[in-house]
Design a protein around this motif. Sequence first.
Motif, PDB file in Angstrom:
ATOM      1  N   GLN A   3       0.831  -1.190   0.000  1.00  0.00           N
ATOM      2  CA  GLN A   3       0.000   0.000   0.000  1.00  0.00           C
ATOM      3  C   GLN A   3       0.871   1.248   0.000  1.00  0.00           C
ATOM      4  OE1 GLN A   3      -2.727   0.211   3.255  1.00  0.00           O
ATOM      5  NE2 GLN A   3      -3.739   2.026   2.489  1.00  0.00           N
ATOM      6  N   LYS A   4       0.564   2.176  -0.845  1.00  0.00           N
ATOM      7  CA  LYS A   4       1.288   3.433  -0.936  1.00  0.00           C
ATOM      8  C   LYS A   4       0.917   4.334   0.243  1.00  0.00           C
ATOM      9  CE  LYS A   4       2.738   2.788  -5.324  1.00  0.00           C
ATOM     10  NZ  LYS A   4       3.391   1.533  -5.433  1.00  0.00           N
ATOM     11  N   ALA A   5       1.491   5.534   0.308  1.00  0.00           N
ATOM     12  CA  ALA A   5       1.276   6.442   1.436  1.00  0.00           C
ATOM     13  C   ALA A   5      -0.167   6.957   1.526  1.00  0.00           C
ATOM     14  CB  ALA A   5       2.242   7.618   1.348  1.00  0.00           C
ATOM     15  N   LEU A   6      -0.805   7.285   0.376  1.00  0.00           N
ATOM     16  CA  LEU A   6      -2.185   7.752   0.385  1.00  0.00           C
ATOM     17  C   LEU A   6      -3.074   6.620   0.885  1.00  0.00           C
ATOM     18  CD1 LEU A   6      -4.336   9.897  -0.248  1.00  0.00           C
ATOM     19  CD2 LEU A   6      -4.428   8.983  -2.570  1.00  0.00           C
ATOM     20  N   GLY A   7      -3.724   6.860   1.992  1.00  0.00           N
ATOM     21  CA  GLY A   7      -4.584   5.839   2.589  1.00  0.00           C
ATOM     22  C   GLY A   7      -3.931   5.126   3.753  1.00  0.00           C
ATOM     23  N   ARG A   8      -2.614   5.055   3.733  1.00  0.00           N
ATOM     24  CA  ARG A   8      -1.898   4.422   4.839  1.00  0.00           C
ATOM     25  C   ARG A   8      -1.393   5.485   5.815  1.00  0.00           C
ATOM     26  NH1 ARG A   8       3.567   3.176   5.383  1.00  0.00           N
ATOM     27  NH2 ARG A   8       3.921   3.721   3.220  1.00  0.00           N
ATOM     28  N   GLN A  25     -10.812  10.802  11.695  1.00  0.00           N
ATOM     29  CA  GLN A  25     -10.012   9.578  11.599  1.00  0.00           C
ATOM     30  C   GLN A  25      -8.528   9.867  11.412  1.00  0.00           C
ATOM     31  OE1 GLN A  25     -11.724   6.752   8.864  1.00  0.00           O
ATOM     32  NE2 GLN A  25     -13.780   7.177   9.565  1.00  0.00           N
ATOM     33  N   ALA A  26      -8.075  10.976  11.990  1.00  0.00           N
ATOM     34  CA  ALA A  26      -6.664  11.356  11.886  1.00  0.00           C
ATOM     35  C   ALA A  26      -6.206  12.009  13.187  1.00  0.00           C
ATOM     36  CB  ALA A  26      -6.468  12.326  10.726  1.00  0.00           C
ATOM     37  N   ALA A  27      -4.925  11.888  13.470  1.00  0.00           N
ATOM     38  CA  ALA A  27      -4.372  12.491  14.683  1.00  0.00           C
ATOM     39  C   ALA A  27      -4.088  13.976  14.508  1.00  0.00           C
ATOM     40  CB  ALA A  27      -3.093  11.770  15.092  1.00  0.00           C
ATOM     41  N   GLY A  28      -3.933  14.410  13.263  1.00  0.00           N
ATOM     42  CA  GLY A  28      -3.628  15.814  13.028  1.00  0.00           C
ATOM     43  C   GLY A  28      -3.745  16.166  11.559  1.00  0.00           C
ATOM     44  N   ASP A 130      -1.336  10.635  10.110  1.00  0.00           N
ATOM     45  CA  ASP A 130      -1.417   9.676  11.211  1.00  0.00           C
ATOM     46  C   ASP A 130      -2.835   9.113  11.303  1.00  0.00           C
ATOM     47  OD1 ASP A 130       1.282  10.269  11.854  1.00  0.00           O
ATOM     48  OD2 ASP A 130       0.625  11.997  13.016  1.00  0.00           O
ATOM     49  N   LEU A 131      -3.277   8.529  10.189  1.00  0.00           N
ATOM     50  CA  LEU A 131      -4.637   7.995  10.096  1.00  0.00           C
ATOM     51  C   LEU A 131      -4.845   6.875  11.106  1.00  0.00           C
ATOM     52  CD1 LEU A 131      -5.006   7.882   6.207  1.00  0.00           C
ATOM     53  CD2 LEU A 131      -5.569   9.740   7.785  1.00  0.00           C
ATOM     54  N   THR A 132      -6.043   6.806  11.666  1.00  0.00           N
ATOM     55  CA  THR A 132      -6.342   5.780  12.664  1.00  0.00           C
ATOM     56  C   THR A 132      -6.475   4.402  12.046  1.00  0.00           C
ATOM     57  OG1 THR A 132      -8.700   6.286  12.521  1.00  0.00           O
ATOM     58  CG2 THR A 132      -7.443   7.418  14.235  1.00  0.00           C
ATOM     59  N   ALA A 138      -9.397   4.388  -2.535  1.00  0.00           N
ATOM     60  CA  ALA A 138     -10.810   4.407  -2.926  1.00  0.00           C
ATOM     61  C   ALA A 138     -11.741   4.244  -1.725  1.00  0.00           C
ATOM     62  CB  ALA A 138     -11.086   3.305  -3.935  1.00  0.00           C
ATOM     63  N   ASN A 139     -11.221   3.732  -0.610  1.00  0.00           N
ATOM     64  CA  ASN A 139     -12.033   3.523   0.587  1.00  0.00           C
ATOM     65  C   ASN A 139     -11.823   4.580   1.667  1.00  0.00           C
ATOM     66  OD1 ASN A 139     -13.151   1.183  -0.527  1.00  0.00           O
ATOM     67  ND2 ASN A 139     -11.447  -0.051   0.204  1.00  0.00           N
ATOM     68  N   LEU A 140     -11.035   5.609   1.366  1.00  0.00           N
ATOM     69  CA  LEU A 140     -10.841   6.690   2.337  1.00  0.00           C
ATOM     70  C   LEU A 140     -12.139   7.489   2.464  1.00  0.00           C
ATOM     71  CD1 LEU A 140      -7.344   8.009   1.240  1.00  0.00           C
ATOM     72  CD2 LEU A 140      -7.924   7.004   3.461  1.00  0.00           C
TER      73      LEU A 140
END
Length: 145
Positions: A3-8, A25-28, A130-132, A138-140
């Motif tokens: 998995q690439k950075a977008l989404g991870r 759904q993010a820390a910042g 820092d996504l949870t 496509a699922n973001l």
Amino acid sequence: MSQKALGRLFNTVPAADGAWVSLRQAAGISFLCYLAGGVGDTYTLQEAKDASGTGAQNLACIAEYHTSTGNGSDTWTRRTQAAAATVVTAASAVQNAAVVEVEGTSLSDGYRYVKLTSTGAGTVNAVTRDLTAGRAPANLPALGV
């Protein structure tokens, strides 16, 4: 395939000037700002309870930010100020670009949305980080709803 950075690692709203962005759904969030020509700009940070702007108020938590020319020819310069809801970039080419970072813990209780608005013609790209939970792009979740 990994998995690439977008989404991870991050999600983004490239045209975020004045747009409410969810931190649910993010820390910042990192706001990437740019205005060419060394004319300076003022960026104002606000928080709200929802994407409609309910309870909108200034969020005076910006104590530091970074600036550069924005073209990769120089390093970032750390700038500090008393905690405020605004960042004012100087009329200087070395302040064409600015990065303003906000931690989710800086928001008031019950507030989950933020926006940074340019008073000039500056562009603002919002990058939640820092996504949870990592997921395929496509699922973001849509960040403005």
